[in-house]
Design a protein around this motif. Structure first.
Motif, PDB file in Angstrom:
ATOM      1  N   GLU A 390       0.994  -1.166   0.017  1.00 29.48           N
ATOM      2  CA  GLU A 390       0.223   0.207   0.530  1.00 29.48           C
ATOM      3  C   GLU A 390       1.098   1.192   0.008  1.00 29.48           C
ATOM      4  N   ASN A 391       1.826   0.742   0.639  1.00 30.96           N
ATOM      5  CA  ASN A 391       2.821   2.898   0.658  1.00 30.96           C
ATOM      6  C   ASN A 391       2.859   2.690  -0.678  1.00 30.96           C
ATOM      7  N   THR A 392       3.432   1.891  -1.475  1.00 31.68           N
ATOM      8  CA  THR A 392       4.052   1.775  -3.167  1.00 31.68           C
ATOM      9  C   THR A 392       2.944   1.955  -3.651  1.00 31.68           C
ATOM     10  N   MET A 393       1.959   1.642  -3.163  1.00 33.65           N
ATOM     11  CA  MET A 393       1.016   1.570  -4.857  1.00 33.65           C
ATOM     12  C   MET A 393       0.623   3.027  -5.432  1.00 33.65           C
ATOM     13  N   ASN A 394       0.411   4.145  -4.507  1.00 34.80           N
ATOM     14  CA  ASN A 394       0.476   4.983  -5.456  1.00 34.80           C
ATOM     15  C   ASN A 394       0.982   6.006  -6.063  1.00 34.80           C
ATOM     16  N   ALA A 395       2.471   6.114  -5.156  1.00 37.99           N
ATOM     17  CA  ALA A 395       3.716   6.323  -6.284  1.00 37.99           C
ATOM     18  C   ALA A 395       3.576   5.852  -7.693  1.00 37.99           C
ATOM     19  N   ALA A 396       3.465   4.545  -8.046  1.00 31.12           N
ATOM     20  CA  ALA A 396       3.744   3.779  -8.766  1.00 31.12           C
ATOM     21  C   ALA A 396       2.016   3.935  -9.354  1.00 31.12           C
ATOM     22  N   MET A 397       0.850   4.051  -9.271  1.00 31.95           N
ATOM     23  CA  MET A 397      -0.522   4.668  -9.905  1.00 31.95           C
ATOM     24  C   MET A 397      -0.173   5.951 -10.790  1.00 31.95           C
ATOM     25  N   SER A 398       0.529   6.815  -9.568  1.00 33.86           N
ATOM     26  CA  SER A 398       0.707   8.490 -10.835  1.00 33.86           C
ATOM     27  C   SER A 398       1.453   8.443 -11.782  1.00 33.86           C
ATOM     28  N   ALA A 399       2.970   7.276 -11.836  1.00 36.16           N
ATOM     29  CA  ALA A 399       3.825   6.779 -13.044  1.00 36.16           C
ATOM     30  C   ALA A 399       3.667   6.373 -13.845  1.00 36.16           C
ATOM     31  N   LEU A 400       2.268   5.370 -13.691  1.00 39.75           N
ATOM     32  CA  LEU A 400       1.730   4.604 -14.211  1.00 39.75           C
ATOM     33  C   LEU A 400       0.751   5.543 -15.040  1.00 39.75           C
ATOM     34  N   GLU A 401      -0.553   6.499 -14.708  1.00 36.84           N
ATOM     35  CA  GLU A 401      -1.177   7.281 -15.506  1.00 36.84           C
ATOM     36  C   GLU A 401      -0.630   8.605 -16.177  1.00 36.84           C
ATOM     37  N   SER A 402       0.893   8.576 -15.646  1.00 36.29           N
ATOM     38  CA  SER A 402       1.867   9.799 -16.395  1.00 36.29           C
ATOM     39  C   SER A 402       2.173   9.274 -17.141  1.00 36.29           C
ATOM     40  N   SER A 403       2.309   7.800 -17.555  1.00 40.41           N
ATOM     41  CA  SER A 403       3.330   7.441 -19.003  1.00 40.41           C
ATOM     42  C   SER A 403       1.670   6.994 -19.724  1.00 40.41           C
ATOM     43  N   LEU A 404       0.960   6.720 -19.922  1.00 37.47           N
ATOM     44  CA  LEU A 404      -0.341   6.643 -20.478  1.00 37.47           C
ATOM     45  C   LEU A 404      -0.845   7.460 -21.196  1.00 37.47           C
ATOM     46  N   SER A 405      -1.044   8.993 -20.024  1.00 35.45           N
ATOM     47  CA  SER A 405      -1.441  10.276 -20.527  1.00 35.45           C
ATOM     48  C   SER A 405       0.028  10.332 -21.626  1.00 35.45           C
ATOM     49  N   GLN A 406       0.495  10.510 -21.490  1.00 36.99           N
ATOM     50  CA  GLN A 406       1.903  10.931 -22.128  1.00 36.99           C
ATOM     51  C   GLN A 406       2.289  10.098 -24.013  1.00 36.99           C
ATOM     52  N   ALA A 407       1.779   8.922 -24.207  1.00 36.21           N
ATOM     53  CA  ALA A 407       1.516   7.640 -25.154  1.00 36.21           C
ATOM     54  C   ALA A 407       0.447   8.096 -25.102  1.00 36.21           C
ATOM     55  N   ILE A 408      -0.587   8.541 -25.012  1.00 36.18           N
ATOM     56  CA  ILE A 408      -1.748   8.882 -25.636  1.00 36.18           C
ATOM     57  C   ILE A 408      -2.083  10.564 -26.356  1.00 36.18           C
ATOM     58  N   LYS A 409      -1.111  11.488 -25.841  1.00 38.32           N
ATOM     59  CA  LYS A 409      -0.803  12.718 -26.299  1.00 38.32           C
ATOM     60  C   LYS A 409       0.312  12.717 -27.485  1.00 38.32           C
ATOM     61  N   GLU A 410       0.876  12.048 -27.235  1.00 37.36           N
ATOM     62  CA  GLU A 410       1.755  11.706 -28.541  1.00 37.36           C
ATOM     63  C   GLU A 410       1.036  11.010 -29.921  1.00 37.36           C
ATOM     64  N   VAL A 411       0.670   9.801 -29.930  1.00 38.39           N
ATOM     65  CA  VAL A 411      -0.981   9.395 -30.942  1.00 38.39           C
ATOM     66  C   VAL A 411      -1.603  10.156 -31.505  1.00 38.39           C
ATOM     67  N   ARG A 412      -2.114  11.490 -30.656  1.00 35.77           N
ATOM     68  CA  ARG A 412      -2.794  11.813 -30.788  1.00 35.77           C
ATOM     69  C   ARG A 412      -2.520  13.271 -32.119  1.00 35.77           C
ATOM     70  N   THR A 413      -1.114  13.717 -31.094  1.00 38.10           N
ATOM     71  CA  THR A 413      -1.055  14.891 -32.293  1.00 38.10           C
ATOM     72  C   THR A 413      -0.349  14.319 -33.757  1.00 38.10           C
ATOM     73  N   LEU A 414       0.878  13.447 -33.476  1.00 37.96           N
ATOM     74  CA  LEU A 414       0.632  12.538 -34.956  1.00 37.96           C
ATOM     75  C   LEU A 414       0.076  12.455 -35.470  1.00 37.96           C
ATOM     76  N   SER A 415      -1.001  11.506 -34.694  1.00 40.16           N
ATOM     77  CA  SER A 415      -2.131  11.150 -36.125  1.00 40.16           C
ATOM     78  C   SER A 415      -3.366  13.051 -36.452  1.00 40.16           C
ATOM     79  N   TYR A 416      -2.895  13.573 -35.619  1.00 45.45           N
ATOM     80  CA  TYR A 416      -3.809  15.167 -36.134  1.00 45.45           C
ATOM     81  C   TYR A 416      -2.868  15.516 -37.272  1.00 45.45           C
TER      82      TYR A 416
END
Length: 563
Positions: A390-416
């Motif tokens: 439980e102590n490391t869960m929040n930090a890992a979830m934040s890093a995961l959300e950041s990586s997915l957001s960056q990937a989505i942003k790059e795909v959307r920008t490239l496709s646009y």
């Protein structure tokens, strides 16, 4: 008399027997002539009729007689003569038939005959000549003194023309124009023979011939204009004599000769001007077309007097004027420019294919180096989450959300950035501004856009190229520049369209910029594709940069696409 009637040995015949010797169709005329003689003061009578011999042969005779009277007016006898005119009558019938056939021939040929008698001041015409003179068909003779030249214009024209014909010499043909019905005119060719005070002549209606000749001249003029506009050389070749007639100046220009030098025979043309690899093939094709009376279309390599290679296209057809003579009539065109343009188009197609391949590799590399790395990182984080407390869960979830957001942003920008936009002269400023705002929203870069005036005078090709420059420049900024700001300007200077895209990234050093100008692979397919598109419409592209000063791309496009 017995020999004429065919009754040798019969010196005396009864009236009834003598009447039987007259042709049944002519008996009424003979009886009528004899009866009129009884009423005549001198008792004379004459008739021409046919006699029928006992052997049924027919003879023509001329009978002249006179009644003799006693004292007191009592008729006593008739004396007369009979002349055999069979030969004369047959000649007359034959002449009449010949004259009828002659008239038929004149009518079929639209020829008329005339005779002018200056002593009697008369003009005699046949029905066809009357028609040519626009006179009633029933007119056979005109008194020149009675009518005068002022009353009949066509007769006046005829008389004045014959006067010039007389001065030119007897028998010389001359053409004259007669006024026809309404505004129409009739052309007539005259030929006459002058004998003392009389002129005999024939007239041929050449109106249709003149009209056909005029139509032919007009067609030839239109054909000449068309061949000159198409830069075609015209020739005619006689396969039997190997003589070539070069019909216009263009064919001399194609083969690098002047008219003073004259044309060449086909064999000389092949040996002097055609490439050695094409001579036998072209000669074989020509001979085959002559044998089959067919068409021909061939292309060969031409070597002119300057020894520069050019390409030649020949199109023609074989015509047979009679059972033996043949002619090949055709046109020659210099297709060197078309050949070079086709070769250039093929090279451009290969380059486009190469650019597309490079672009696909770059997209793959971009996805592999950025987006896939984010997704791999997210996958590793998911695996880590399975083992995390439980102590490391929040930090890992934040890093995961950041990586997915960056990937989505790059795909959307490239496709646009890769999405093609529809632009026109009317909507280009608004479409470009909308595109820049969308890019800024998706990429997070701060972008400014400026278009100082309408671009309605520019062609669709120029505007599409300008928009592609905008797309490619923003793509390069997003992928490689590492910038936070970008500025886009669309300006019209000296009737040219200027597209300027700049960023505030770290820039490119001098060594790399020199390579970019030469379009090596390190510069990417974006700049190479931009430069190719801009060259196709007659524009130019400039790239300026310096370390820590960003990159500035400047494209200049003409109003109309230039090949």
């Amino acid at each position: 008399m017995q020999r004429i009637a065919g009754v040798e040995g019969q010196g005396e015949l009864s009236y009834e027997r003598a009447l039987e010797l007259i042709h049944p169709e002519d008996r009424p005329r003979l009886i009528e002539a004899a009866q009129r003689a009884a009423e005549a003061p001198d008792g004379r009578w004459a008739v021409v009729c046919r006699t029928v011999r006992p052997d049924q042969s027919i003879r023509w005779v001329a009978i002249r007689g006179r009644r003799l009277y006693r004292a007191g007016g009592v008729p006593e006898a008739s004396l007369g003569t009979v002349i055999d005119i069979t030969a004369l009558k047959e000649a007359e019938i034959s002449l009449k038939a010949m004259n009828q056939r002659y008239q038929f021939a004149l009518e079929a040929a639209k020829m008329g005959t005339f005779e002018i008698d200056h002593r009697r001041a008369t003009l005699s015409v046949d029905p066809q000549m009357a028609r040519l003179l626009n006179l009633p068909a029933t007119v056979e003779q005109i008194s020149l003194e009675k009518h005068g030249a002022q009353e009949i214009q066509s007769v006046e024209t005829l008389i004045s023309t014959l006067a010039s014909l007389k001065s030119a010499g007897s028998g010389q043909p001359i053409e004259v124009e007669f006024d026809g019905e309404g505004s129409a005119s009739r052309w007539v060719r005259l030929r006459a023979d002058i004998k003392d005070d009389r002129i005999f002549g024939v007239a041929l209606d050449t109106t249709r011939e003149r009209q056909d000749a005029q139509i032919l001249r007009e067609k030839e003029a239109r054909l000449r204009v068309a061949t000159e506009a198409a830069a075609l050389g015209v020739f005619e070749w006689n396969p039997e004599t190997d003589v070539c007639l070069w019909e216009n100046d263009r064919i001399y220009e194609i083969f690098g000769r002047d008219r003073a030098s004259g044309p060449l025979s086909l064999s000389d043309t092949l040996s002097a001007h055609l490439h050695a690899d094409d001579r036998n093939h072209i000669l074989e094709r020509l001979q085959r077309a002559v044998r089959r009376n067919g068409k021909i279309h061939l292309i060969g390599e031409l070597i002119n007097n300057k020894r520069s290679k050019r390409w030649l296209e020949v199109t023609g057809r074989v015509y047979q004027s009679d059972a033996v003579s043949k002619r090949l009539v055709g046109v020659v065109s210099d297709i060197t420019r078309q050949k070079r343009l086709r070769a250039r188009a093929l090279r451009l197609a290969v380059q486009v294919e190469q650019v597309q391949q490079i672009e696909r590799r770059n997209i793959f590399q971009e996805l592999h180096d950025t987006t896939i790395q984010h997704l791999v990182a997210a996958s590793l984080m998911v695996s880590e989450l399975r083992r995390a407390d439980e102590n490391t869960m929040n930090a890992a979830m934040s890093a995961l959300e950041s990586s997915l957001s960056q990937a989505i942003k790059e795909v959307r920008t490239l496709s646009y950035l890769m999405h093609p936009a529809s632009v026109s002269a009317r909507n280009f400023p608004s479409a470009a501004a909308h595109y820049v705002r969308g890019f800024s929203t998706r990429s997070g870069l701060e972008c400014s856009f400026r278009c100082d005036r309408p671009v309605t005078e520019f062609s669709s090709a120029a505007l599409h190229t300008a928009f592609r420059v905008l797309q490619e420049s923003l793509t390069n900024i997003f992928r490689h520049a590492g910038a936070s700001k970008a500025s886009i300007q669309v300006r019209v200077i000296n009737r040219n369209l200027h597209v300027i895209v700049a960023d505030n990234g770290p820039g490119i050093d001098k060594h790399v910029r020199r390579k970019t100008s030469a379009l090596p692979p390190v510069a990417g397919a974006g700049l190479k594709g931009m430069r190719m598109r801009i060259r196709q419409v007659g524009g130019r592209l400039a790239l300026t940069s310096a370390p820590h000063e960003g990159v500035r791309i400047h494209a200049v496009l003409p109003p109309r696409a230039v090949s």
